[in-house]
Write a protein that holds these residues in place. Structure first.
Motif, short mmCIF file in Angstrom:
data_model
loop_
_atom_site.label_atom_id
_atom_site.label_comp_id
_atom_site.label_asym_id
_atom_site.label_seq_id
_atom_site.Cartn_x
_atom_site.Cartn_y
_atom_site.Cartn_z
N GLN A 170 -3.66 -9.49 5.92
CA GLN A 170 -2.10 -9.29 6.03
C GLN A 170 -2.67 -8.06 4.21
N PHE A 171 -3.06 -8.58 2.71
CA PHE A 171 -3.00 -7.15 2.02
C PHE A 171 -3.35 -5.88 2.21
N GLN A 172 -4.23 -5.41 4.06
CA GLN A 172 -4.98 -4.36 3.74
C GLN A 172 -3.29 -3.80 4.82
N SER A 173 -2.66 -4.17 5.24
CA SER A 173 -1.65 -3.76 6.20
C SER A 173 -0.57 -3.75 4.97
N LEU A 174 -0.14 -4.44 4.06
CA LEU A 174 0.46 -4.73 2.91
C LEU A 174 0.67 -3.08 2.69
N VAL A 175 -0.53 -3.23 1.90
CA VAL A 175 -0.63 -1.86 1.02
C VAL A 175 -0.87 -0.72 1.24
N GLN A 176 -1.44 -0.76 2.50
CA GLN A 176 -0.98 0.59 3.29
C GLN A 176 0.74 1.47 3.89
N ALA A 177 1.68 -0.17 3.67
CA ALA A 177 3.15 -0.01 4.27
C ALA A 177 3.47 0.62 2.38
N TYR A 178 3.10 0.30 1.83
CA TYR A 178 3.26 0.97 0.41
C TYR A 178 2.83 3.27 0.73
N ILE A 179 2.04 3.14 0.56
CA ILE A 179 1.44 4.09 0.99
C ILE A 179 1.61 5.61 1.55
N ASN A 180 2.38 4.09 3.23
CA ASN A 180 3.47 5.37 3.68
C ASN A 180 4.53 5.52 3.33
N ALA A 181 5.29 4.69 2.67
CA ALA A 181 6.77 5.02 2.37
C ALA A 181 5.96 5.59 0.71
N LYS A 182 5.22 5.96 -0.08
CA LYS A 182 4.99 6.77 -0.96
C LYS A 182 5.32 6.19 -2.30
N ALA A 183 4.97 4.86 -1.86
CA ALA A 183 5.69 4.14 -3.43
C ALA A 183 5.04 3.16 -4.43
N PRO A 184 4.96 3.12 -5.15
CA PRO A 184 4.18 2.26 -5.67
C PRO A 184 4.07 0.63 -5.80
N ALA A 185 3.22 0.05 -5.82
CA ALA A 185 2.94 -1.72 -5.49
C ALA A 185 2.76 -1.91 -6.97
N TYR A 186 3.85 -2.52 -7.42
CA TYR A 186 3.29 -2.79 -9.02
C TYR A 186 3.31 -4.63 -8.66
N GLY A 187 2.57 -4.80 -9.50
CA GLY A 187 1.68 -6.23 -9.66
C GLY A 187 1.00 -6.75 -8.41
N ILE A 188 -0.15 -5.34 -7.09
CA ILE A 188 -0.27 -6.35 -6.30
C ILE A 188 -1.73 -6.49 -6.56
N ARG A 189 -2.32 -6.02 -7.46
CA ARG A 189 -3.83 -6.51 -7.57
C ARG A 189 -3.70 -7.50 -8.42
N GLU A 190 -2.49 -8.40 -8.60
CA GLU A 190 -1.97 -9.84 -9.67
C GLU A 190 -2.79 -10.28 -8.34
N ARG A 191 -1.32 -10.39 -7.53
CA ARG A 191 -1.67 -10.99 -6.73
C ARG A 191 -1.91 -11.23 -5.28
N MET A 192 -3.32 -9.62 -5.06
CA MET A 192 -4.42 -10.29 -4.57
C MET A 192 -5.11 -11.83 -5.08
#
Length: 627
Positions: free
Chosen positions: A574-596
């Motif tokens: 799930q997180f693999q897909s979610l992070v890819q969404a941020y990459i494709n949107a060219k947007a930073p993912a704040y706190g994603i490491r902490e969430r994982m």
């Protein structure tokens, strides 16, 4: 059985990472036999031979041998939890991992079971899906499964069928009035009748109603509860109401019955629910209580590591060697499939040879796994050799192998062989053979042939289950035949079928393949609102992946949230897909490491690279200049 050995000065605990899948697992036949008080309880522990130790050498990793103490081994998700890099390929598990002897018996029994009650279940398939997973659950068949319906008196079966129909016909969620009336009328409510009824409810995934029946029986004192009855209740609570409720229930079980079966049931359900943290806690609790380390528990860990971190399989094998736990047939199946998924054909063959040297013959399931991996590795001749071995000298005498052979020959692109095997079945096909033929013709893109098999099944059988419709629907989905798929679903509705997880899954994928992602999302939303049986994990991920490709962060996050609401624990996938969404949107993912980290998810190299791209605080040449 062996108790866990402790040493006066224990070495530093080695923490083992575990993970699990609702679809990643086996039908726990060994554990079922334990609960059912049949002849087989657990495999007897015996000294591991040098030949068996070769299994460890195949999977040995640097960290595994030196750190694992002979004494206490704890479990933690945080040590060395980096995945092996093929997480997308590890959304799998096992279903129908019975022994070869059971396979033919089960095949014969299916013909009788198909004609039992008329209620359609649309339940998860029992066979092989794309990567040995299917959607097969790590289904723990408990005390109800002790009753082999085909061996019971017809009067018991008739009474149980009547009780089952009364329960499912009860309006609303409460069945107590129906049961009170049954009791007032003095109808049979023996343990045998209850067992058959429970088995039927479980078959149809009606866990909430089965749980109500169990609660009513105890309240009315209609059954003297023993440990397996409490374990059955625990299993139903976990499935119908979640792990937290199940954990609370354990504390209410009398201490005299709070034994290995109870905690083993809880462990299995943690595996089913893919709850990493709880699985660790339960396993450690079992060790604290000094329950024996068994092949059942070790196989659970192997299934978990197969999905989360294949390197750590060596830890489990070493633990088995230390505690003299003999690998079971399921152990070998897991190891063989893991090697196959890693494209390590040589290692896979070595494990097979080790298994044979130990006097364990490959069963039909292992042979089908081997054939599948040989085919995917381009070794077509070896795959064909295995399939010919499965056929034997006379395929008509080995009829029960046909349902395995049909899709496997299709994987090889052998339409003539599929036709030949189908002709063996054609005079009097069994339901599983119908399914296998539909799947095989679909793989070969022969839609008309698949439809012909389906139409024949409709004509020759009075009652078929929704999963047979789902098989053809899947064919339409794979070939982007949206209109045909819609027509088939309408036909299901006209015939009075209740739509369930398999049909939802096929519909969702059908609309996704047709490019109508929002429609697929809507279908999934409606499925969740029915609040009876949750949609399959794959139904969510296929929609989430489409949003991810679009760079649609909002909807990707929404899908992750809805998966949690449906009861699916967070997974690497799930997180693999979610992070890819941020990459494709060219947007930073704040706190994603902490969430994982909060979900005990740790990145492998591929995901670490993805995370670096969405790190809001990463240093670049431009940022250094601006600073």
């Amino acid at each position: 059985m062996w108790a866990l050995r402790r040493v006066p000065n224990p070495l530093k605990d080695t923490r083992i990472s575990i993970g699990a899948s609702y679809a990643a697992s086996a039908r726990l036949q060994t554990w079922s036999n334990y609960i059912e008080e049949k002849a087989i309880i657990f495999e007897s522990s015996q000294t591991i031979s040098d030949k068996r130790l070769s299994l460890l050498r195949f999977y040995h990793s640097t960290h595994a041998s030196s750190n694992l103490p002979v004494g206490r081994c704890g479990l933690s998700s945080q040590a060395g939890a980096e995945s092996s890099g093929k997480e997308n390929d590890l959304e799998d598990g096992f279903s129908e991992l019975e022994t070869a002897a059971n396979a033919e018996t089960k095949e014969n029994r299916n013909a009788q079971d198909e004609t039992q009650d008329g209620l359609d279940s649309d339940r998860e398939p029992s066979g092989d899906e794309e990567d040995v997973e299917g959607t097969a659950s790590n289904e723990l068949e408990l005390s109800e499964a002790e009753t082999d319906v085909s061996h019971k008196k017809s009067s018991t079966r008739r009474t149980a069928s009547e009780l089952f129909q009364a329960i499912i016909s009860a309006p609303g969620l409460s069945i107590h009035k129906v049961l009170d009336k049954w009791l007032e009328e003095g109808k049979d409510l023996s343990r045998a009748v209850i067992a058959v009824t429970m088995l039927s409810l479980r078959k149809h995934r009606m866990h909430d109603r089965a749980l109500q029946l169990s609660e009513w029986l105890e309240t009315k004192k209609q059954l003297d509860f023993i440990e397996r009855d409490y374990a059955s209740r625990l299993d139903l609570i976990a499935k119908a109401r979640g792990l937290q409720k199940a954990e609370y229930y354990i504390q209410t079980v009398p201490k005299s019955f709070r034994g290995e079966v109870i905690y083993g049931t809880m462990l299995a359900n943690c595996v089913i629910a893919d709850n990493l943290k709880k699985a660790e806690e339960v396993f450690n609790k079992m060790k604290d209580l000094e329950f024996p380390i068994t092949s059942f528990a070790c196989n659970q860990l192997l299934l978990l590591y197969k999905r989360r971190d294949k390197r750590k399989i060596a830890d489990v094998l070493l633990l088995m060697e230390k505690e003299n736990v003999k690998p079971s047939l399921l152990t070998y199946k897991i190891l063989i499939d893991t090697k196959g998924l890693s494209n390590d054909i040589t290692g896979m063959d070595q494990i097979v040879e080790t298994m044979k040297a130990e006097g364990i013959k490959p069963d039909i399931h292992i042979k089908s796994i081997l054939a599948k991996h040989y085919a995917s590795g381009g070794l077509m001749e070896k795959a064909q050799e295995v399939l010919k071995g499965m056929e034997g000298d006379n395929i008509k005498e080995n009829r029960w192998a046909c349902r395995f052979l049909l899709p496997l020959y299709a994987d090889l692109g052998k339409a003539d062989e599929v036709e030949r095997i189908w002709k063996v079945c054609e005079s009097n096909p069994r339901f599983e053979e119908y399914l296998a033929a539909i799947e095989a013709w679909g793989k070969l893109s022969k839609i008309e042939e698949a439809e012909a098999v389906f139409d024949r099944m409709l004509k020759t059988s009075k009652k078929i289950r929704a999963r047979y419709y789902a098989a053809l629907l899947k064919v339409y989905s794979n070939h982007k035949m949206l209109q045909k798929g819609k027509d088939l679903v309408k036909q299901m509705a006209d015939n009075g079928f209740q739509i369930g997880p398999l049909t939802w899954d096929a519909l969702v994928k059908l609309y996704v393949e047709a490019g109508e992602v929002e429609k697929a999302d809507l279908i999934l939303q409606k499925a969740c609102q029915q609040n009876q049986i949750k949609p399959l994990f794959s139904s969510f991920t296929v929609v989430m992946d489409q949003y991810s490709k679009r760079g649609d962060i909002h909807n990707s996050e929404k899908m992750l949230h809805r998966m949690r609401q449906a009861g699916y624990a967070a997974r690497f996938r799930q997180f693999q897909s979610l992070v890819q969404a941020y990459i494709n949107a060219k947007a930073p993912a704040y706190g994603i490491r902490e969430r994982m980290r909060a979900d005990n998810i740790f990145p492998n190299k591929a995901l670490a690279t993805q995370l670096a791209q969405v790190d809001a605080f990463r240093r670049t040449a431009v940022s250094d200049l601006l600073d």
